[in-house]
Design an enzyme around this catalytic site. Sequence first.
Site, PDB file in Angstrom:
ATOM      1  N   ASN A  32     -23.240 -22.938   2.987  1.00 47.96           N
ATOM      2  CA  ASN A  32     -22.731 -24.311   2.833  1.00 47.96           C
ATOM      3  C   ASN A  32     -23.884 -25.289   2.598  1.00 47.96           C
ATOM      4  O   ASN A  32     -23.791 -26.174   1.741  1.00 47.96           O
ATOM      5  CB  ASN A  32     -21.934 -24.732   4.075  1.00 47.96           C
ATOM      6  CG  ASN A  32     -20.505 -24.231   4.035  1.00 47.96           C
ATOM      7  OD1 ASN A  32     -19.675 -24.766   3.312  1.00 47.96           O
ATOM      8  ND2 ASN A  32     -20.224 -23.173   4.778  1.00 47.96           N
ATOM      9  N   LYS A  47     -31.690 -22.173  21.054  1.00 49.13           N
ATOM     10  CA  LYS A  47     -30.836 -20.993  21.169  1.00 49.13           C
ATOM     11  C   LYS A  47     -30.158 -21.032  22.531  1.00 49.13           C
ATOM     12  O   LYS A  47     -28.991 -20.711  22.680  1.00 49.13           O
ATOM     13  CB  LYS A  47     -31.652 -19.704  21.015  1.00 49.13           C
ATOM     14  CG  LYS A  47     -31.918 -19.328  19.561  1.00 49.13           C
ATOM     15  CD  LYS A  47     -32.527 -17.925  19.463  1.00 49.13           C
ATOM     16  CE  LYS A  47     -32.581 -17.447  18.023  1.00 49.13           C
ATOM     17  NZ  LYS A  47     -33.245 -16.136  17.902  1.00 49.13           N
ATOM     18  N   MET A 102     -24.082 -23.675  14.771  1.00 45.16           N
ATOM     19  CA  MET A 102     -23.288 -22.939  15.753  1.00 45.16           C
ATOM     20  C   MET A 102     -23.602 -23.301  17.205  1.00 45.16           C
ATOM     21  O   MET A 102     -23.267 -22.556  18.112  1.00 45.16           O
ATOM     22  CB  MET A 102     -23.492 -21.426  15.539  1.00 45.16           C
ATOM     23  CG  MET A 102     -23.168 -20.963  14.134  1.00 45.16           C
ATOM     24  SD  MET A 102     -21.522 -21.464  13.543  1.00 45.16           S
ATOM     25  CE  MET A 102     -20.556 -20.107  14.148  1.00 45.16           C
ATOM     26  N   LEU A 141     -23.442 -29.778  20.616  1.00 43.01           N
ATOM     27  CA  LEU A 141     -24.254 -30.979  20.877  1.00 43.01           C
ATOM     28  C   LEU A 141     -23.743 -31.644  22.159  1.00 43.01           C
ATOM     29  O   LEU A 141     -22.552 -31.549  22.488  1.00 43.01           O
ATOM     30  CB  LEU A 141     -24.157 -31.935  19.685  1.00 43.01           C
ATOM     31  CG  LEU A 141     -24.751 -31.377  18.378  1.00 43.01           C
ATOM     32  CD1 LEU A 141     -24.281 -32.183  17.170  1.00 43.01           C
ATOM     33  CD2 LEU A 141     -26.278 -31.348  18.456  1.00 43.01           C
ATOM     34  N   ASN A 161     -18.294 -32.011  10.751  1.00 39.48           N
ATOM     35  CA  ASN A 161     -18.373 -30.555  10.929  1.00 39.48           C
ATOM     36  C   ASN A 161     -17.384 -29.857  10.004  1.00 39.48           C
ATOM     37  O   ASN A 161     -16.336 -30.409   9.666  1.00 39.48           O
ATOM     38  CB  ASN A 161     -18.038 -30.204  12.385  1.00 39.48           C
ATOM     39  CG  ASN A 161     -18.166 -28.715  12.668  1.00 39.48           C
ATOM     40  OD1 ASN A 161     -19.122 -28.066  12.224  1.00 39.48           O
ATOM     41  ND2 ASN A 161     -17.206 -28.160  13.390  1.00 39.48           N
ATOM     42  N   HIS A 181     -15.131 -26.288   9.799  1.00 42.41           N
ATOM     43  CA  HIS A 181     -14.668 -25.194  10.654  1.00 42.41           C
ATOM     44  C   HIS A 181     -13.717 -24.295   9.857  1.00 42.41           C
ATOM     45  O   HIS A 181     -12.810 -24.793   9.185  1.00 42.41           O
ATOM     46  CB  HIS A 181     -13.959 -25.754  11.897  1.00 42.41           C
ATOM     47  CG  HIS A 181     -13.608 -24.689  12.867  1.00 42.41           C
ATOM     48  ND1 HIS A 181     -14.528 -24.135  13.731  1.00 42.41           N
ATOM     49  CD2 HIS A 181     -12.446 -24.029  13.080  1.00 42.41           C
ATOM     50  CE1 HIS A 181     -13.944 -23.184  14.441  1.00 42.41           C
ATOM     51  NE2 HIS A 181     -12.671 -23.101  14.068  1.00 42.41           N
TER      52      HIS A 181
HETATM   53  C1  GAR Z   1     -18.894 -21.228   7.916  1.00 44.41           C
HETATM   54  O1  GAR Z   1     -17.747 -20.451   7.671  1.00 44.41           O
HETATM   55  C2  GAR Z   1     -18.567 -22.384   8.825  1.00 44.41           C
HETATM   56  O2  GAR Z   1     -17.294 -22.916   8.630  1.00 44.41           O
HETATM   57  C3  GAR Z   1     -18.669 -21.737  10.182  1.00 44.41           C
HETATM   58  O3  GAR Z   1     -19.793 -20.903  10.086  1.00 44.41           O
HETATM   59  C4  GAR Z   1     -19.916 -20.430   8.730  1.00 44.41           C
HETATM   60  C5  GAR Z   1     -21.319 -20.667   8.286  1.00 44.41           C
HETATM   61  O4  GAR Z   1     -21.551 -20.114   7.011  1.00 44.41           O
HETATM   62  N1  GAR Z   1     -18.790 -22.710  11.237  1.00 44.41           N
HETATM   63  C6  GAR Z   1     -18.240 -22.555  12.435  1.00 44.41           C
HETATM   64  O5  GAR Z   1     -17.629 -21.558  12.759  1.00 44.41           O
HETATM   65  C7  GAR Z   1     -18.449 -23.719  13.366  1.00 44.41           C
HETATM   66  N2  GAR Z   1     -17.660 -23.571  14.536  1.00 44.41           N
HETATM   67  P1  GAR Z   1     -22.838 -20.542   6.199  1.00 44.41           P
HETATM   68  O6  GAR Z   1     -24.029 -20.434   7.163  1.00 44.41           O
HETATM   69  O7  GAR Z   1     -22.925 -19.524   5.108  1.00 44.41           O
HETATM   70  O8  GAR Z   1     -22.657 -21.939   5.701  1.00 44.41           O
END
Ligand code: GAR
Length: 209
Positions: free
Chosen positions: A18, A69, A99, A102, A116, A118
């Site tokens: 992303n 972390k 991930m 905050l 964010n 999700h």
């Molecule tokens: C994405 O699918 C995002 O929506 C999710 O982590 C992935 C990251 O992919 N986020 C969550 O689950 C937040 N709770 P990426 O590192 O390839 O962008």
Amino acid sequence: MKNFHKNIIILASGNGSNAINIINNFSSANSSVSKISIKALVCNNPDAPIIDKVKNMYADINLYCLPFKKAAERTLFEKGLTEIINKYKIDYIILAGFMKILSNDFVLKNLNKIINIHPSLLPAFKGTQAIKDAFDYGVKVTGVTIHFVIPEIDSGPIILQEPVFIEEYDTIETLEEKIHKLEHKMYIKVLELISCGKLKIADNRVKIF
Ligand code: GAR
């Protein structure tokens, strides 16, 4: 005429597809007229693949690695992050596969500024394994939500939400692929709305006008 130019910072923890997609769309190298300036990318995980990707392919992006972390590292992380936010006069903090949680204090100080993404139709399937949880549950429709961040986890005024249908032939891998493809499209759409000043929050709801 109003100036809607926005400075953003991207936060990522892992692969960063992303984040890369946003950089590809809005980095100054690719768009001299963009109303979105990516001032920095912050990664909390020193081992995340996104770090090398940005170092190797996007040398013009200010890259910060602020280790976070364990929960005990959060205070120092948020202190560093606040310095970056102030230094670059950041308007929006874009969580793109970030991930970690905050603190309430940080979120409240930056209310209506943190966005964010999700991988589910919130409020269904909150948490860090939303795609797998939806697949294992056997739902026929899941999707993607982009929302403003509030202290309650995976909650907050929804900006954009779109469905993904789970077909019988889908596997967890094909579902992940469909969701990521949609995420990439949606984050650009939201950032474009922001850059045109088309989002407003009123009564805890996001209005697009
Ligand atoms: C994405 O699918 C995002 O929506 C999710 O982590 C992935 C990251 O992919 N986020 C969550 O689950 C937040 N709770 P990426 O590192 O390839 O962008």
